[in-house]
Design a protein around this motif. Structure first.
Motif, PDB file in Angstrom:
ATOM      1  N   ALA A 101       0.852  -1.200   0.000  1.00 58.03           N
ATOM      2  CA  ALA A 101       0.000   0.000   0.000  1.00 58.03           C
ATOM      3  C   ALA A 101       0.884   1.244   0.000  1.00 58.03           C
ATOM      4  N   LYS A 102       1.906   1.235   0.864  1.00 60.34           N
ATOM      5  CA  LYS A 102       2.823   2.382   0.940  1.00 60.34           C
ATOM      6  C   LYS A 102       3.543   2.583  -0.390  1.00 60.34           C
ATOM      7  N   SER A 103       3.989   1.485  -0.991  1.00 56.84           N
ATOM      8  CA  SER A 103       4.724   1.592  -2.255  1.00 56.84           C
ATOM      9  C   SER A 103       3.849   2.196  -3.351  1.00 56.84           C
ATOM     10  N   GLY A 104       2.562   1.868  -3.345  1.00 57.39           N
ATOM     11  CA  GLY A 104       1.673   2.404  -4.387  1.00 57.39           C
ATOM     12  C   GLY A 104       1.644   3.919  -4.377  1.00 57.39           C
ATOM     13  N   ILE A 105       1.550   4.472  -3.174  1.00 62.00           N
ATOM     14  CA  ILE A 105       1.506   5.948  -3.054  1.00 62.00           C
ATOM     15  C   ILE A 105       2.884   6.544  -3.285  1.00 62.00           C
ATOM     16  N   GLU A 106       3.907   5.931  -2.685  1.00 62.98           N
ATOM     17  CA  GLU A 106       5.269   6.492  -2.779  1.00 62.98           C
ATOM     18  C   GLU A 106       5.737   6.530  -4.217  1.00 62.98           C
ATOM     19  N   ALA A 108       3.854   6.703  -6.873  1.00 63.98           N
ATOM     20  CA  ALA A 108       3.057   7.716  -7.596  1.00 63.98           C
ATOM     21  C   ALA A 108       3.660   9.103  -7.377  1.00 63.98           C
ATOM     22  N   ILE A 109       4.154   9.341  -6.152  1.00 62.67           N
ATOM     23  CA  ILE A 109       4.765  10.638  -5.843  1.00 62.67           C
ATOM     24  C   ILE A 109       6.129  10.769  -6.534  1.00 62.67           C
ATOM     25  N   TRP A 110       6.871   9.672  -6.667  1.00 61.18           N
ATOM     26  CA  TRP A 110       8.121   9.702  -7.437  1.00 61.18           C
ATOM     27  C   TRP A 110       7.820  10.094  -8.898  1.00 61.18           C
ATOM     28  N   ASP A 111       6.755   9.502  -9.473  1.00 56.44           N
ATOM     29  CA  ASP A 111       6.412   9.815 -10.871  1.00 56.44           C
ATOM     30  C   ASP A 111       6.016  11.282 -11.000  1.00 56.44           C
ATOM     31  N   ILE A 262      14.841  -7.749  -5.658  1.00 60.52           N
ATOM     32  CA  ILE A 262      14.264  -6.510  -5.111  1.00 60.52           C
ATOM     33  C   ILE A 262      12.949  -6.217  -5.815  1.00 60.52           C
ATOM     34  N   LYS A 263      11.877  -6.120  -5.025  1.00 59.42           N
ATOM     35  CA  LYS A 263      10.552  -5.724  -5.539  1.00 59.42           C
ATOM     36  C   LYS A 263      10.129  -4.487  -4.737  1.00 59.42           C
ATOM     37  N   MET A 264       9.953  -3.356  -5.417  1.00 56.05           N
ATOM     38  CA  MET A 264       9.663  -2.128  -4.675  1.00 56.05           C
ATOM     39  C   MET A 264       8.369  -2.276  -3.868  1.00 56.05           C
ATOM     40  N   GLY A 265       7.397  -3.036  -4.400  1.00 55.38           N
ATOM     41  CA  GLY A 265       6.135  -3.219  -3.670  1.00 55.38           C
ATOM     42  C   GLY A 265       6.353  -3.935  -2.355  1.00 55.38           C
ATOM     43  N   ARG A 266       7.236  -4.915  -2.336  1.00 57.45           N
ATOM     44  CA  ARG A 266       7.434  -5.745  -1.138  1.00 57.45           C
ATOM     45  C   ARG A 266       8.190  -4.987  -0.056  1.00 57.45           C
ATOM     46  N   LEU A 270      10.201   2.904  -3.817  1.00 54.23           N
ATOM     47  CA  LEU A 270      11.439   3.061  -4.575  1.00 54.23           C
ATOM     48  C   LEU A 270      12.609   3.500  -3.701  1.00 54.23           C
ATOM     49  N   GLU A 271      12.352   4.363  -2.717  1.00 59.85           N
ATOM     50  CA  GLU A 271      13.474   4.808  -1.869  1.00 59.85           C
ATOM     51  C   GLU A 271      14.074   3.621  -1.123  1.00 59.85           C
TER      52      GLU A 271
END
Ligand SMILES: O=C(O)CCC(=O)C1=CC=C[C@@H](O)[C@@H]1C(=O)O
Ligand SMILES: [Mg+2]
Length: 373
Positions: A101-106, A108-111, A262-266, A270-271
């Motif tokens: 859930a966190k990765s989905g938002i994070e 989107a903010i990177w994009d 490495i899976k950014m979602g898991r 991205l950070e």
């Protein structure tokens, strides 16, 4: 400075072209949450929350992501002044785990941030590759079907093949594959199907010149993997065990693995993915970019991540058309001779086909500034 004004969540659903089977079950239909964050200038950034609809891979599901996004992650965004996407994951420190859930938002903010900087996301992450080598996953436990899929992947130029193994579907399966493809760059993903009681079977895998065995033991284990690595020559790669930077640090300290998927979602975005990449490069642990049988938004983010110098092993980044009749991004991700060209446009470098997004949306929630805070 980013000021998020609105967020739009869309649960989308598509059938896979071919079922994806592991010893844990078969995935025929895929849901994901597409997240659009819109700033006060009306610029949009896109992310994808990639948990599956049931908790077979991690504890998160589409429903848990919907809850955590709705009730915790999004409301806290509207009154934030974000200077850089690197600040986002610490904004969520008070919310435990829920990495996808966190990765989905994070993401989107990177994009969004990369679009505001008019820079490719890959460049802002520190990536230098102009094209990314890629591999494919044969997700069937039937040896004959697997050999047919490998033949097709070979024609398409994928640089390495990952197969799925489990007790009773390992030695004979790999013998059949190796008989047809003795020199194929080959790896096997066990998705935690074994325990140390299976050590003789796991030792037998050393006869197949595998590039690695991915996550042979329990999803939460580090110690038994370290013991196992002392008994087998095949490099162990961890996937499910690594859900944070600290997990990667612990696995390296304990000698639990030689490679990390490495899976950014898991790992929460991205950070964190970049921090784990940097730690692994420092400690000579090889890394590659894992996939989540995702749609084009997450696939585009994976592509940007995989441009970092440490991603020397081809990742699980197949073409959009491998899984989907029609993806939600334009253009589709394409694989040519086992390579994917990295887009040079701002942000993720792909645009969203809004008509297609609407077609496949099954549930929808829009936030405007002020709601939920
Ligand atoms: O994204 C792809 O093309 C395949 C990714 C893949 O192999 C996996 C995705 C999610 C769960 C697992 O079955 C498996 C993995 O463990 O890496
Ligand atoms: Mg895996």
């Amino acid at each position: 400075m980013l000021h998020i004004e609105r967020v739009r969540l869309s649960i989308i659903e598509m059938p896979l072209k071919k079922p994806f089977t592991t010893h844990l079950g078969t995935l025929g239909n895929r849901q994901s949450i597409i997240i659009e964050v819109i700033d006060r200038d009306g610029v949009s950034g896109f992310g994808e929350a990639v948990a599956f609809s049931s908790p077979w891979y991690t504890e998160e599901t589409t429903k848990t992501e919907w809850h955590i996004l709705n009730d915790y992650l999004i409301p806290g965004l509207f009154n934030q002044e974000i200077n850089h996407p690197n600040e986002v994951s610490s904004l969520f420190d008070s919310i435990r785990r829920n990495e996808m859930a966190k990765s989905g938002i994070e993401t989107a903010i990177w994009d969004l941030y990369a679009k505001k900087q008019a820079e490719p996301l890959s460049k802002l992450l520190g990536g230098s590759r102009k094209e990314v080598p890629t591999g494919a996953v044969v997700a069937t436990q039937n040896a004959e079907a697997a050999i047919k899929q490998i033949e097709k992947f070979q024609e398409e130029g994928y640089q390495r093949i990952k197969v799925k193994i489990s007790p009773g579907n390992d030695i004979d399966f790999l013998k059949a594959v190796r008989k047809e493809y003795p020199n194929l760059p080959l790896m096997a993903d066990a998705n935690s199907a074994y325990t140390l009681d299976d050590i003789e079977q796991l030792k037998a895998l050393d006869d197949f010149q595998l590039m690695m065995i991915e996550q042979p033991l329990s999803v939460t284990d580090m110690v038994d993997h370290a013991t196992l690595q002392k008994h087998i020559s095949t490099p162990i790669c961890l996937d499910e065990s690594i859900t944070s930077f600290h997990d990667a640090y612990s696995a390296i300290k304990l000698g639990s693995c030689q490679i990390i998927n490495i899976k950014m979602g898991r790992v929460g975005g991205l950070e964190n993915a970049k921090r784990i990449h940097d730690l692994c490069v420092e400690h000579h642990i090889k890394v590659w970019c894992g996939g989540m049988i995702e749609f084009g938004v997450s696939r585009a983010h994976n592509l940007a991540l995989a441009t970092l110098e440490g991603f020397t092993i081809p990742g699980d980044i197949v073409s959009s058309q491998h899984y989907w009749e029609k993806d939600i991004i334009e253009p589709f991700v394409e694989v040519n001779n086992g390579m994917i060209s990295v887009p040079t446009g701002a942000g993720i470098g792909f645009s969203i086909n809004r008509k297609r997004l609407k077609e496949v949306t099954i549930s929808y929630e829009e936030y405007v500034k002020g709601k939920g805070v």
